[in-house]
Design an enzyme around this catalytic site. Structure first.
Site, PDB file in Angstrom:
ATOM      1  N   GLY A  39       0.857  -1.180   0.000  1.00  0.00           N
ATOM      2  CA  GLY A  39       0.000   0.000   0.000  1.00  0.00           C
ATOM      3  C   GLY A  39       0.890   1.226   0.000  1.00  0.00           C
ATOM      4  O   GLY A  39       1.919   1.279   0.688  1.00  0.00           O
ATOM      5  N   GLU A 140      -4.986   6.135  -2.702  1.00  0.00           N
ATOM      6  CA  GLU A 140      -5.560   4.803  -2.524  1.00  0.00           C
ATOM      7  C   GLU A 140      -6.578   4.780  -1.385  1.00  0.00           C
ATOM      8  O   GLU A 140      -7.042   3.709  -0.993  1.00  0.00           O
ATOM      9  CB  GLU A 140      -4.460   3.771  -2.291  1.00  0.00           C
ATOM     10  CG  GLU A 140      -3.622   3.503  -3.540  1.00  0.00           C
ATOM     11  CD  GLU A 140      -2.542   2.469  -3.324  1.00  0.00           C
ATOM     12  OE1 GLU A 140      -2.073   1.890  -4.324  1.00  0.00           O
ATOM     13  OE2 GLU A 140      -2.135   2.230  -2.161  1.00  0.00           O
ATOM     14  N   ASN A 184       4.370  10.788 -11.725  1.00  0.00           N
ATOM     15  CA  ASN A 184       5.300  10.158 -12.661  1.00  0.00           C
ATOM     16  C   ASN A 184       4.932  10.586 -14.077  1.00  0.00           C
ATOM     17  O   ASN A 184       4.073  11.442 -14.296  1.00  0.00           O
ATOM     18  CB  ASN A 184       5.314   8.636 -12.492  1.00  0.00           C
ATOM     19  CG  ASN A 184       3.979   7.977 -12.834  1.00  0.00           C
ATOM     20  OD1 ASN A 184       3.122   8.561 -13.499  1.00  0.00           O
ATOM     21  ND2 ASN A 184       3.794   6.748 -12.375  1.00  0.00           N
ATOM     22  N   SER A 223      14.346   6.184 -15.105  1.00  0.00           N
ATOM     23  CA  SER A 223      15.805   6.120 -15.204  1.00  0.00           C
ATOM     24  C   SER A 223      16.438   7.472 -15.495  1.00  0.00           C
ATOM     25  O   SER A 223      17.649   7.654 -15.326  1.00  0.00           O
ATOM     26  CB  SER A 223      16.205   5.121 -16.293  1.00  0.00           C
ATOM     27  OG  SER A 223      15.712   5.541 -17.553  1.00  0.00           O
ATOM     28  N   ASP A 252       7.148   5.023  -4.175  1.00  0.00           N
ATOM     29  CA  ASP A 252       6.930   5.252  -2.747  1.00  0.00           C
ATOM     30  C   ASP A 252       8.245   5.568  -2.040  1.00  0.00           C
ATOM     31  O   ASP A 252       8.302   6.454  -1.176  1.00  0.00           O
ATOM     32  CB  ASP A 252       6.272   4.027  -2.108  1.00  0.00           C
ATOM     33  CG  ASP A 252       4.916   3.725  -2.710  1.00  0.00           C
ATOM     34  OD1 ASP A 252       4.213   4.684  -3.087  1.00  0.00           O
ATOM     35  OD2 ASP A 252       4.554   2.536  -2.808  1.00  0.00           O
TER      36      ASP A 252
END
Length: 268
Positions: A39, A140, A184, A223, A252
């Protein structure tokens, strides 16, 4: 060092190693199987604990054996669990994860008790939360609870970090409560409504989020490292060389490291 409060999800991860991902309707045999504590909220809290941060957690697990085990796991890793409750009659959240030989993954989540984190839980733990200076969120747990907590924290003058994953429909007002947003490559395009090549359109896409009210963007680029974007300023921070084994939880760990850096006073 400033103290940190993580508000978010606590899952049990069921991880199967596969030679490749299955096609629709196809059954494959796993080459390995492991159970982990996961999580996004729990991952970030534990990573902060391992870094030596003063970290506390607000979230929910079920009243099953997984929930009791998870609370012990958090405590063993230096996380204050005063704000973690076992929800009666609920199962602990579960994530089913496939990992291929290149370290890429596919994930399905069953929210369980995570989906029952309510604004009233934020009210219940408010005094406990106010002992922290930095707050780290993910998506979440219910978005309404996230927005409610962020609004109160912003009014209280606290620093709010949002890891906007998994990508979700968010109310426009929420962006104005965010000091640091850490999307991201996929997420920044989702939230900005841009679908062009990432490198070429990064600043334009980030500009959309900044205009919505986000103060600073820290865009994770795999990367290639990360991009720090604030106003018209864009800085590239190169990644450390590494050989990926399993990318589960990589974001995370990034967020935990970033929050730790801010708490230590060495961040941007």
């Amino acid at each position: 060092m400033k103290s940190i409060c993580v508000i978010g999800s606590l899952n049990i991860d069921l991880v199967a190693a596969v030679e490749r991902f299955p096609l629709p309707g196809e059954t494959l045999t796993s080459v390995g199987y492991t159970t982990f504590f996961g999580g996004k909220g729990g991952n970030q809290a534990v990573a902060l604990g391992k870094l030596g941060a003063n970290v506390r957690m607000v979230g929910k697990v079920g009243d099953d054996i997984h929930g009791s085990d998870y609370i012990r796991h958090l405590r063993m890793n230096g996380v204050d669990t005063t704000g973690v409750r076992q929800e009666q009659g609920a199962a602990t959240g579960t994530a089913m994860i496939l990992v291929d030989p290149q370290g890429e993954n596919q994930i399905i989540i069953s929210p369980g008790a995570n989906g029952l984190l309510r604004p009233t839980d934020i009210d219940e733990h408010w005094d406990y939360m106010m002992e922290a200076e930095l707050f780290l969120f993910q998506l979440e747990v219910p978005v309404g609870t996230v927005a409610y907590a962020m609004k109160r924290l912003k009014a209280a003058g606290k620093t709010v970090i949002l890891d906007p994953a998994p990508a979700s429909q968010l109310p426009d007002a929420l962006f104005g409560y965010v000091d640091y947003m850490t999307p991201n490559e996929t997420e920044i395009r989702y939230y900005a409504g841009r679908h062009q090549a990432y490198k070429l359109q990064l600043k334009e896409a980030a500009g959309v989020l900044l205009r919505k009210g986000v103060d600073t963007i820290v865009a994770k680029a795999g990367s290639e490292g990360a991009y720090y974007i604030r106003g018209i300023d864009l800085q590239h921070i190169a990644a450390f060389p590494s050989d990926p084994v399993d990318t589960t939880g990589a974001g995370d760990c990034f967020n935990a490291g970033f929050a730790y850096s801010l708490a230590a006073g060495s961040g941007p």
